[in-house]
Design an enzyme around this catalytic site. Structure first.
Site: not given
Length: 248
Positions: A23, A71
């Site tokens: 991340d 996503n």
């Protein structure tokens, strides 16, 4: 003076399986006034370095969360770039993995990938299938809840009348791979975000503010050192643990 890697190796066992949520790519780029896609490119470089360092430490399995089912909701141009980067990695980086006796597996649904990416996945997995070194599993279009559902549906389709933990685990995307010992999330968030929900029941969790493109070998050593200081009891008392583990 000893390197950080040597220091880690002198302690207790290295985790057999490390799982990572990579991340912070977008925030890394934003801090440098760069487009988000540049963060993803640097993130790929960080993954290459992570694979090398894991192999050096003796880690046997590395599973990374590259692209979740959620996503797809990102801006279309970013998704398109990520798919192109994924294909590029499959076409170019897999050769390096193969040369180093590493195996590549892709975890997740493949229904939304185009033919070119599907072909790349199949060729990469076939090329490295018989390698015996580190296994790199990349979770792409993956979600932990989806993983459990697809396993359950396969069991139903095969007419399995009694489902045990072991039976279900074999139908999950990780298959016969051991469950992660250590989970790392970069970027400062402190959640597991629908990643390997079943398999991380007993994983040690490690969160760091370091953004993924900046996560290097020293950062990995620090995570492993933190893991080695923990007492993994699996429901037992400290007194029930092996003597070697109590000493650590």
């Amino acid at each position: 003076m000893k390197s950080s890697t040597q220091a880690v190796l002198e302690h207790t066992a290295i985790p057999k399986h490390i799982a990572v949520i990579m991340d912070g790519n977008g925030r890394w780029a934003k801090k440098r006034f760069l487009p988000r896609i540049m963060g993803h490119k640097r993130g790929l470089d960080a993954l290459e370095n992570m694979v090398k360092h894991c192999a050096k430490l003796g880690v046997q399995y590395l599973t990374v969360f590259a692209f979740s089912t959620e996503n797809w909701r990102r801006p279309e141009d970013e998704v398109s770039f990520l798919m192109g980067l994924f294909l590029q990695a499959l076409q170019k980086q897999v050769r390096r993995l193969h040369e180093n006796n590493m195996r590549l597996k892709i975890l997740g649904s493949r229904e939304r990938f185009n033919r070119q990416i599907l072909k790349g996945i199949e060729e990469a997995e076939a090329l490295t299938a018989n390698n015996t070194g580190l296994t790199l599993s990349i979770a792409a279009d993956y979600g932990g809840r989806w993983d459990i559902l697809q396993a359950a549906n396969k069991l139903i389709a095969e007419g399995v009348s009694e489902i045990t933990e072991d039976t279900l685990a074999k139908y999950l995307m990780l298959g016969d791979a051991p469950e992660p010992d250590l989970f790392i999330r970069t970027g400062g968030e402190t959640r597991i975000s629908n990643f390997l929900l079943w398999q991380m029941a007993y994983a040690e969790l490690y969160f760091t503010d370091i953004l993924w493109p900046d996560f290097d070998g020293k950062a990995l050593d620090d995570a492993v050192a933190s893991f080695q200081k923990r007492e993994r009891r699996f429901g037992r008392t400290s007194e029930q643990l092996p003597i070697e583990q109590q000493r650590n």
